[in-house]
Scaffold this active site. Sequence first.
Site, short mmCIF file in Angstrom:
data_model
loop_
_atom_site.label_atom_id
_atom_site.label_comp_id
_atom_site.label_asym_id
_atom_site.label_seq_id
_atom_site.Cartn_x
_atom_site.Cartn_y
_atom_site.Cartn_z
N GLU A 170 0.82 -1.21 0.00
CA GLU A 170 0.00 0.00 0.00
C GLU A 170 0.86 1.26 0.00
OE1 GLU A 170 -4.02 2.03 1.62
OE2 GLU A 170 -3.63 -0.09 1.99
N GLY A 215 -5.97 5.15 -0.52
CA GLY A 215 -6.25 3.73 -0.74
C GLY A 215 -7.74 3.44 -0.64
N HIS A 251 -0.27 -14.27 -0.36
CA HIS A 251 1.05 -14.55 0.20
C HIS A 251 1.43 -15.96 -0.25
CE1 HIS A 251 0.34 -10.97 2.55
NE2 HIS A 251 -0.80 -11.50 2.97
N VAL A 252 2.35 -16.06 -1.19
CA VAL A 252 2.68 -17.35 -1.78
C VAL A 252 3.94 -17.98 -1.20
CG1 VAL A 252 1.46 -16.84 -3.93
CG2 VAL A 252 3.89 -16.27 -3.75
N HIS A 288 -3.99 0.26 -14.25
CA HIS A 288 -4.98 1.22 -14.75
C HIS A 288 -4.69 2.58 -14.12
CE1 HIS A 288 -8.86 3.09 -15.63
NE2 HIS A 288 -8.98 3.35 -14.34
N LEU A 289 -4.62 3.62 -14.94
CA LEU A 289 -4.44 4.98 -14.46
C LEU A 289 -5.57 5.84 -15.02
CD1 LEU A 289 -0.57 5.42 -14.89
CD2 LEU A 289 -1.85 4.92 -12.78
#
Length: 151
Positions: free
Chosen positions: A66, A86, A93-94, A110-111
């Site tokens: 974030e 935000g 979490h891999v 994307h903006l």
Amino acid sequence: MAAIWYNKNLSITDLTPLGKNTMGELIGIEWTEVGDNFIKAKMPVDNRTKQPYGLLHGGASCTLAETIGSVASAMVVDHERFACVGLEINANHVRSAREGYVTGIASPLHLGANTHVWDVRIYDELNKLLCVSRLTVAVIPRKDTFRQPSL
């Protein structure tokens, strides 16, 4: 590729003041690189960022994601006119880490005029993927109630 940043000469020096007296400073987040369409930062895996099993805390990974994504959004818009906050974050979490540093890299998916969506990937020091996060940021008109970030 043309830089996506509002300030086309954006550098790490411009980002450093944004972390003062914030959660990012508290847990040791450091800016490491600015590219034309990405920002990188690293965070230590230590007593501030571990959970009781000695592993990197998922909340610390979300904080890193974030922080990087929100700052990236703020660097895309005109600070005089807009603030970026935000709206939603998710994280898978891999893998985890027990020590060293992790590095997060935010790049835009994307903006838009009202929202930005960032892909944030967090890697360990061996460049193994630890976390995949997506952050949605609202771009809102600046009001007097928002403190201007020190740039």
